[in-house]
Design an enzyme around this catalytic site. Structure first.
Site, PDB file in Angstrom:
ATOM      1  N   ARG A 115      11.772 -18.040 -31.414  1.00 31.89           N
ATOM      2  CA  ARG A 115      12.178 -18.459 -29.783  1.00 31.89           C
ATOM      3  C   ARG A 115      13.411 -18.970 -29.382  1.00 31.89           C
ATOM      4  O   ARG A 115      14.608 -18.491 -28.979  1.00 31.89           O
ATOM      5  CB  ARG A 115      11.160 -19.404 -29.429  1.00 31.89           C
ATOM      6  CG  ARG A 115       9.525 -18.860 -28.445  1.00 31.89           C
ATOM      7  CD  ARG A 115       8.807 -19.211 -28.003  1.00 31.89           C
ATOM      8  NE  ARG A 115       7.978 -18.958 -27.164  1.00 31.89           N
ATOM      9  CZ  ARG A 115       6.904 -19.065 -26.806  1.00 31.89           C
ATOM     10  NH1 ARG A 115       7.008 -20.284 -26.168  1.00 31.89           N
ATOM     11  NH2 ARG A 115       6.259 -17.984 -26.163  1.00 31.89           N
TER      12      ARG A 115
ATOM     13  N   HIS B  80      10.044 -10.727 -23.595  1.00 30.87           N
ATOM     14  CA  HIS B  80       9.454 -10.776 -25.247  1.00 30.87           C
ATOM     15  C   HIS B  80       8.932 -11.850 -25.593  1.00 30.87           C
ATOM     16  O   HIS B  80       9.821 -12.682 -25.283  1.00 30.87           O
ATOM     17  CB  HIS B  80       9.621  -9.426 -26.514  1.00 30.87           C
ATOM     18  CG  HIS B  80      11.344 -10.139 -26.892  1.00 30.87           C
ATOM     19  ND1 HIS B  80      11.472  -8.965 -27.848  1.00 30.87           N
ATOM     20  CD2 HIS B  80      12.461 -10.580 -26.390  1.00 30.87           C
ATOM     21  CE1 HIS B  80      12.528  -9.503 -28.423  1.00 30.87           C
ATOM     22  NE2 HIS B  80      12.903 -10.309 -27.421  1.00 30.87           N
ATOM     23  N   GLU B  81       8.845 -12.268 -26.254  1.00 26.72           N
ATOM     24  CA  GLU B  81       8.243 -13.272 -27.175  1.00 26.72           C
ATOM     25  C   GLU B  81       8.072 -14.551 -25.853  1.00 26.72           C
ATOM     26  O   GLU B  81       8.387 -15.852 -25.913  1.00 26.72           O
ATOM     27  CB  GLU B  81       9.856 -13.596 -27.673  1.00 26.72           C
ATOM     28  CG  GLU B  81       9.743 -13.741 -29.267  1.00 26.72           C
ATOM     29  CD  GLU B  81       8.943 -14.001 -30.257  1.00 26.72           C
ATOM     30  OE1 GLU B  81       8.033 -15.574 -30.045  1.00 26.72           O
ATOM     31  OE2 GLU B  81       8.176 -13.616 -31.049  1.00 26.72           O
ATOM     32  N   GLY B  82       6.870 -15.084 -25.356  1.00 30.40           N
ATOM     33  CA  GLY B  82       7.170 -14.746 -23.941  1.00 30.40           C
ATOM     34  C   GLY B  82       7.650 -14.639 -22.952  1.00 30.40           C
ATOM     35  O   GLY B  82       8.904 -15.260 -22.917  1.00 30.40           O
TER      36      GLY B  82
END
Lengths: 600, 600
Positions: free
Chosen positions: B297, B440-442
């Site tokens: 993140r 993306h990535e949460g």
């Protein structure tokens, strides 16, 4: 697909909010009926769905090409515009005796809203032609109207607006295109024009360029700009086509969005001078353009709204159909997933979009209704007031949807998750298309200077007074309704802050500190817009309360509860941003304006 | 072009703000030097400028294609990645004994920031490979490391992360990919994976997919997910390539941006089962992934920052070079036009971008420095504290740049006017690329739930306490400086509001009203981020004051005054938005969460 527009909401705004039927009492629109208006909108929706929307993605992926000789545009664009022409839409606003439909702007814009939502770049050709035709209709001689306008109304000639040059975008006073008087009364036009949408193609029999140029010896700056008709192909007095005029396509611009609307760089007079016909008087070109600006800017706001609105509908469809995750207080993985519209975060994103796009539609059509009222009233004082109100609102009508319906498109992508980021879904295209609107027809910053530097102080502040009188009427009505009285009070307080901040800023300007007073005009514009939009939402909520009290049931009841909820959302989540911003603006901070460019 | 990054600002953040030299005192990084770090960054900048940036527009316009057999990517991407490999960057973070550079994450991320700014989609392949390699390094067996990791460190094998499936994006617990144990200790993997970046291409000798799947009979939901290594091509124990594994490319996704990073839909096990190697223990896959999540993140936040930062530099260049209009108090059209950076509105847009992108860079590298400190400290209590602080900040590090550096890219277009809307200038591409990062990535919404639903209450709120302790130190220092004391007080007040709102929301959740308490978690996340960014800006301003007091001159002085001005901008124009939002959030409004989906 479809998801182009909500017939129910458009009906609500046209008839319940704006009393469009009231226009039927005027002489000009007396021959119409609500049914006739609705038929226009149904025809618009049908053509939009059948011929505009289906190629929207295709023309985006296959933009117009120029091989050095000819511009090629996928044939679906012409097919759609032919159907639009055959249904008579190019003449929507023109009188019956000129072969037009003699529609109120309110209805014509509602129709344009539908076409824009279906395919904004194909609709663009029609909007540009309308702008050019409006100029000739308002300021051209009878001979010019006979020669050019009639064929534009018939949809056989398209039009363009040629203002910008590479060195003169926002700063129109710095244009260099020259006009030299000829013995036959025409002018020889030489120069280049940048960003000309619809500047070259074969989809119409001719293209009529409305060109800003300076007559030799004219005063410097904006006061020396004249307006000319420069046809792509010469037209004789009987309207027959002749030789090519001296207008060359120098190249195409390749944009992020609005790709189907061919955008050109045009060169006038490479072979000695393009033939131009002066419109009206010399040196009044910019003032003519400004007189048409209100309508053009309503068009931009509405185009932005179209994109925001269709994006909202697409994301709503997705949110209702996409199962993902479970509610925050029920995480058992063995239970089925819920549609994402059940999630609080998604509901907020939907309410945010809804409040932006439905509010923007109300705003734009309200402005169109003002135009209609101005054109039809017999009361001189009332007319003057409405003109002031329209002038005041125009920068908001242009800018607020451009900014916040773009934000709605951003949110529509977010609701779609990864899918929204792909070209398999249309929301990324709407987002790319809509990014243009804060730039063209006067950038967001220009609109800020317009409202704060000109509009709020014109006629000694009368326009603001008029607006507040109208807002106060709504506040009084809403205060009488227990369900809306808190909202009414929030709006009342916000209006108070708006007025106080306006006085502070104008006071500073009067004392000579113009640069500081107007430094954050764009922020002022956004906040002013939010206050105005709260007013529109309160109006919608009042009507919804009325309908619910009258016993609306089923889908109708949900619709009205939706209006109330969106109003509550706007008052509680959006309005506070504006109040906070206005309070900060009243501090007359000079951080930005006094920053030395060297610090960057 | 260039305008990739500001060497001066990166130096300021790395050394003046984050004391990256302090890491040289640790055993792990003791063999490096500031000069060595700078050489890494110079090499990064040279390769980025020579090989990454030049094809960024080209690969955007010519995205990877799949003809049913083979993925074709323009050769410049491989050339750039080969140079990246030859310079040793794939091993940046790995120890010397594994053939790596053994760099601190702080420096490696600074290098990644430069590559991302030059060409985010080509850099994507490297970032994905690093993510996959990190997983194997942290949780893989020695045999797995010998077989796969060493070749990833050498840059010969690339990697992917295979989490999402068409029906399971944000809701990972609902994945369906299956793993069946085989007699030889491997697993047969069957299922499909969606959104796999770098999933198929010929640019590396092999691709190592890190695949989330459920072993037959595993518990439902997140607790039944395991992690597997699934190579595209089988690798024997000596590291030699063998036959193709059973992994098929089912199709490509076509995105709005990040077009150069091929994005795939992969099908595992169509011919009976792809060979997968279990990483670590069964059913711990998601926990392994979460342990690597902080770094992943940070990578997303930094990628967003790269795009925002380069957009800022491009728009700055444009604003300084583009003459347009005259100052508001000097409108004589016979005078020359001024560069647009002289206009107050443009200065505000530049300060807004500057405060976002330079602040975001500080935020991301601060988080990277925490990772380095956690990895090198001998003090268990301090380590625990830093882990908590990093956990708390991670959703902000991921989300704040994703949201506000995207906004910076939007502004960079606005500064360019019509030119910014064309593909002749890179800013529209940055805007398209950056739109991915809040997804993306949460997603942004997931990050909101992470911070409010998990992070602020973990360890009895200790993480928030730790953050506030650090912020308070800065406030105390800034209060002692007359030029910064107002800013310090504004931040102090904002922290107070943040704490009060947090207590209100958590209090409601404790009383069982979880849905309402967390309904607007995303708004809380944004506001929390703004408070944290104010803290970073106050740190930068303090250092700038110190440098100016020490007699900085010329360009240095302008640089530090720029820092002070950006801090002032952020405190006066940005922080009030957060305070206003937090005050509203404390009202625990339930408009959104209680809205019935039928109202839309």
């Amino acid at each position: 697909m479809p998801n182009i527009h909500s017939e129910k909401d458009l009906d609500f705004i046209l008839y319940d909010m704006l009393d469009t039927e009231g226009l039927l009492k005027t002489e000009r629109y007396g021959e119409h009926s609500r049914e006739a208006f609705n038929q226009i909108l149904e025809t618009s929706a049908r053509i939009a769905e059948d011929l505009f929307q289906p190629h929207a993605a295709k023309v985006d992926a296959n933009e117009p090409e120029f091989d050095g000789k000819k511009v090629t545009i996928i044939p679906e664009v012409k097919e759609a515009l032919d159907a639009y022409r055959d249904a008579g839409f190019p003449g929507a606003l023109f009188p019956f005796e000129q072969g037009g439909m003699q529609l109120p702007l309110t209805v014509a814009q509602a129709s344009g809203f539908i076409f824009g939502a279906a395919n904004v770049s194909t609709a663009g050709y029609a909007m540009l032609t309308l702008g050019a035709a409006n100029l000739i209709s308002s300021f051209g001689s009878q001979a010019q109207q006979d020669r050019f306008l009639s064929q534009m109304i018939e949809g056989r000639f398209f039009g363009t607006m040629c203002l910008s040059e590479t060195q003169a975008g926002s700063s129109l006073s710095d244009i260099r295109t020259k006009a030299v008087p000829q013995e036959d009364g025409t002018y020889a036009i030489t120069g280049t024009k940048m960003w000309i949408s619809g500047g070259e193609h074969d989809m119409s029999e001719n293209i009529i360029h409305m060109v800003m140029a300076k007559i030799e010896g004219a005063p410097e700056g904006a006061k020396g700009i004249s307006l000319f008709i420069v046809p792509k192909i010469m037209v004789d007095e009987e309207g027959n086509l002749g030789d090519l005029n001296d207008v060359k396509l120098a190249g195409l611009n390749h944009k992020m969005g609005y790709r189907g609307t061919v955008n050109t760089f045009l060169s006038f007079g490479e072979e000695g001078g393009a033939v131009g016909y002066l419109v009206g008087e010399p040196n009044k070109g910019l003032s003519y353009m400004f007189q048409m600006m209100n309508e053009a800017r309503i068009g931009v706001g509405l185009g932005a709204t179209s994109l925001g609105y269709t994006g909202y509908l697409h994301s709503l469809d997705y949110a209702k159909g996409r199962p993902q995750g479970r509610l925050i207080d029920a995480k058992d993985p063995s239970t089925p997933m819920v549609p994402i519209i059940e999630h609080a975060d998604i509901k907020r994103l939907m309410l945010q979009q809804k409040s932006y796009v439905e509010g923007a539609l109300h705003l734009c059509l309200y402005a169109a209704r003002l135009v209609d009222d101005i054109a039809t009233t017999d009361d001189g004082a009332e007319k003057k007031d409405m003109e002031l109100l329209l002038d005041l609102l125009t920068p908001i009508v242009k800018s607020w949807p451009s900014e916040f319906c773009l934000e709605a498109n951003k949110i529509a992508i977010q609701v779609h998750g990864g899918y929204g980021y792909t070209r398999e879904y249309p929301v990324e295209r709407f987002y790319r298309d809509n990014r243009l609107n804060p730039i063209h027809e006067g950038t967001h910053g220009i609109q800020g200077l317009d409202i704060l530097g000109r509009k709020v102080s014109m006629a000694k502040g009368r326009a603001v007074e008029l607006l507040i009188e109208r807002i106060n009427k709504t506040i009084v009505s809403a205060k009488a309704d227990a369900a809306l009285s808190d909202h009414a009070e929030a709006l009342e307080k916000a209006v108070g802050v708006l007025v106080a901040t306006t006085q502070t800023l104008l006071g500073a300007a009067m004392q000579g500190d113009v640069a500081r007073a107007f430094a954050n005009a764009t922020l002022y514009l956004d906040a002013f817009g939010h206050v105005v939009l709260t007013w529109f939402w309160l109006q919608q909520a009042l009507k919804a309360q009325e309908k619910l009290a009258q016993g609306a049931q089923g889908e109708d009841a949900s619709f009205y509860v939706g209006k109330l909820t969106a109003c509550t959302y706007f008052v509680r989540y959006e309005l506070p941003k504006a109040v906070s911003s206005l309070l900060e603006l009243a501090k007359l901070d000079d951080t930005c304006v006094s920053a030395n460019p060297d610090i960057f």
